[in-house]
Structures are given as structure tokens and as C-alpha cells.
Design an enzyme around this catalytic site. Structure first.
Site, PDB file in Angstrom:
ATOM      1  N   ASP A   9      21.872 -60.312 -99.148  1.00 21.48           N
ATOM      2  CA  ASP A   9      21.343 -61.176 -98.640  1.00 21.48           C
ATOM      3  C   ASP A   9      19.748 -60.379 -98.767  1.00 21.48           C
ATOM      4  O   ASP A   9      19.419 -59.510 -97.904  1.00 21.48           O
ATOM      5  CB  ASP A   9      21.534 -61.661 -97.142  1.00 21.48           C
ATOM      6  CG  ASP A   9      20.535 -62.838 -96.782  1.00 21.48           C
ATOM      7  OD1 ASP A   9      19.904 -63.416 -97.765  1.00 21.48           O
ATOM      8  OD2 ASP A   9      20.623 -63.327 -95.705  1.00 21.48           O
ATOM      9  N   ASP A 104      18.734 -66.295-103.337  1.00 23.20           N
ATOM     10  CA  ASP A 104      18.320 -64.874-102.595  1.00 23.20           C
ATOM     11  C   ASP A 104      19.602 -64.213-101.981  1.00 23.20           C
ATOM     12  O   ASP A 104      19.747 -63.410-101.077  1.00 23.20           O
ATOM     13  CB  ASP A 104      17.315 -64.850-101.653  1.00 23.20           C
ATOM     14  CG  ASP A 104      17.564 -65.854-100.536  1.00 23.20           C
ATOM     15  OD1 ASP A 104      18.474 -66.807-100.605  1.00 23.20           O
ATOM     16  OD2 ASP A 104      16.771 -65.930 -99.495  1.00 23.20           O
ATOM     17  N   GLU A 105      20.898 -64.880-102.020  1.00 20.63           N
ATOM     18  CA  GLU A 105      22.018 -64.332-101.544  1.00 20.63           C
ATOM     19  C   GLU A 105      23.174 -64.447-102.436  1.00 20.63           C
ATOM     20  O   GLU A 105      23.329 -65.718-103.306  1.00 20.63           O
ATOM     21  CB  GLU A 105      22.116 -64.737-100.318  1.00 20.63           C
ATOM     22  CG  GLU A 105      22.515 -66.353-100.044  1.00 20.63           C
ATOM     23  CD  GLU A 105      22.911 -66.849 -98.670  1.00 20.63           C
ATOM     24  OE1 GLU A 105      23.757 -66.129 -98.114  1.00 20.63           O
ATOM     25  OE2 GLU A 105      22.044 -67.642 -98.329  1.00 20.63           O
TER      26      GLU A 105
END
Length: 251
Positions: A9, A104-105
Site C-alpha cells: 500500500d 496504489d495498492e
């Protein structure tokens, strides 16, 4: 064999990219989103801004009231997308089993990668090192035997964290956490659990499954399993999904 699952993350992704690219923004409360005079919301907030209570999805006007010294920056989704591709490419060098959840993860199943790269914790360190070296950004990584625990772990020591939850300590670690930390428990379910006197995950752990079923119905088994740190969901790649059907399945 116990699975080795990672959840990577990125830390305050949009805001961190802006701080990376503009040295004048570093160490300052950066708010990516609409200007406070406009109708719009916050897309991301740097950790400096979060100290004032600013968070994503909050109206920009509210963010300004909480943090009038905040620096509002319009989002550049094309740039974030390019950085995201760079990060996902890095993840793919450690395992072919990468499931992006957003820009983003992502989840990674590194069970089959340990012979080449070392144990899961070593792989997590390697990922963090490569992301920082190639993008100048930091990531928090959770290491566990399943997706729920890995995602939870990645959020426990942000920013730039690396947290391992083991089979031996998972029940004890989960017990004091609020029920809202259970994956899938939103505001409505959280309110229902509180009405039943269930404030912590430990409260759910201590209930017999029959009693929990009487109170919560069909969701009881799933909630109880997660409360005990059990989750059998697989890391699903795009290639795997396409080979099964043309449908997209969302967690």
C-alpha cells in the site's frame, strides 16, 4: 504449505508523488483535490495534512476549515497512472501473482517465490527497497498467510511500515482492534455490531458461532472467520480471471 501473502500500500500516494516532484511541498500539508472554493472532494492528503483531520473523500471546503494552511494541488491522474504502472512492474519481478486493487495498492502471493528471494518478510523488504530506489516513494507492506491479515497489517504502521502477522499471534493481535477493522464492515454493519454490544474483534471471537448466527444471520460465519484471522480468498491476477470467464469479480 502456509501461504505467504503480501499487501503493498503506497503511502499517501497522490500527495507523495506531488511532494516528490516539487521540493517546495515536502514537509508541508498537501491536499490533492478540488480547490476549497469549488464543489469537490479531497483525493489524497499528505501525512502533514492528516494531522489536522484531513482525509480522502472529504469535501475540500471542510478540509480547508480544518487546515487553512493546506496547499491544494489539482490531481494529475495521468502522472499517477504512470507511476502506478512502474510500481506494478516492480511487484511483478517478485511474483507473477499480483492483484492490483487500485492504482496504489496490490496483493501478492509470494508462496512460490521464497526459494528464489527468501522468506516473505525478506521479499517485503526487497519490494520496499526497489520502490524507493526506482520511484522515490515509500510503501507500507503487510505480510501474513491471507489477504485479510495482510491488508490489515499494511495499515498498522504507516507510513513506510513493514508488519508481519503470524498464525501464532493473529488471534491475540486482532482481539483489541475495533470491529471496523474487519474487512467489509462498513458504517451500517459497525452500528449493528455496536448495538449488539460487540465493540472489538475480541468480542466477536468470544461468541459461539450459533449465538452470533442468531444475532447476525447469514453473515455470522464470514465475520467470525475473519475475526479469527481466517480468510481463504485467493490472489487473483487478470490472466487467471480471463482464463475462467469474461466476468470481473470484485471483492
Amino acid at each position: 504449505m502456509t501461504r505467504a501473502i503480501l499487501h503493498v500500500d503506497m503511502d499517501a500516494f497522490y500527495a507523495s508523488v506531488e511532494q516528490r516532484d516539487n521540493p517546495d511541498l515536502r514537509g508541508k500539508p498537501v491536499i490533492v483535490g478540488a480547490e476549497p472554493r469549488e464543489r469537490g472532494v479531497v483525493a489524497a492528503a499528505s501525512y502533514e495534512a492528516r494531522k489536522f483531520g484531513v482525509h480522502s473523500a472529504m469535501p475540500s471546503r471542510t478540509a480547508y476549515k480544518l487546515c487553512p494552511q493546506g496547499i491544494f494541488v489539482p490531481p494529475d491522474m495521468k502522472k499517477y497512472g504512470q507511476v502506478s504502472k512502474q510500481i506494478m512492474t516492480i511487484l511483478g519481478t517478485f511474483t507473477p501473482f499480483v492483484q492490483p486493487v487500485s492504482v496504489d495498492e496490490a496483493f501478492l502471493d509470494v508462496t512460490g517465490s521464497t526459494q528464489k528471494f527468501g522468506d516473505a518478510q525478506t521479499i517485503a523488504r526487497g519490494i520496499k527497497t526497489e520502490i524507493r530506489a526506482q520511484t522515490g516513494l515509500t510503501a507500507s507492506v503487510g505480510v501474513a498467510s491471507n489477504k485479510f491479515l495482510a491488508k490489515l497489517a499494511s495499515d498498522l504502521n504507516k507510513p513506510d511500515g513493514l508488519t508481519v502477522i503470524t498464525e501464532a499471534n493473529k488471534v491475540e493481535l486482532l482481539a483489541p482492534l475495533p470491529v471496523s477493522k474487519i474487512w467489509g464492515v462498513g458504517k451500517i454493519t459497525e452500528k449493528r455490531l455496536h448495538e449488539l454490544g460487540l465493540q472489538t474483534i475480541g468480542d466477536i471471537q468470544r461468541l459461539q458461532i450459533d449465538e452470533l448466527r442468531d444475532r447476525l444471520g447469514d453473515t455470522a460465519e464470514h465475520l467470525h472467520a475473519l475475526a479469527m484471522g481466517e480468510d481463504d480468498r485467493e490472489v487473483v491476477t487478470d490472466e487467471e480471471s480471463k482464463s475462467i470467464s469474461s466476468e470481473h469479480t470484485f471483492d
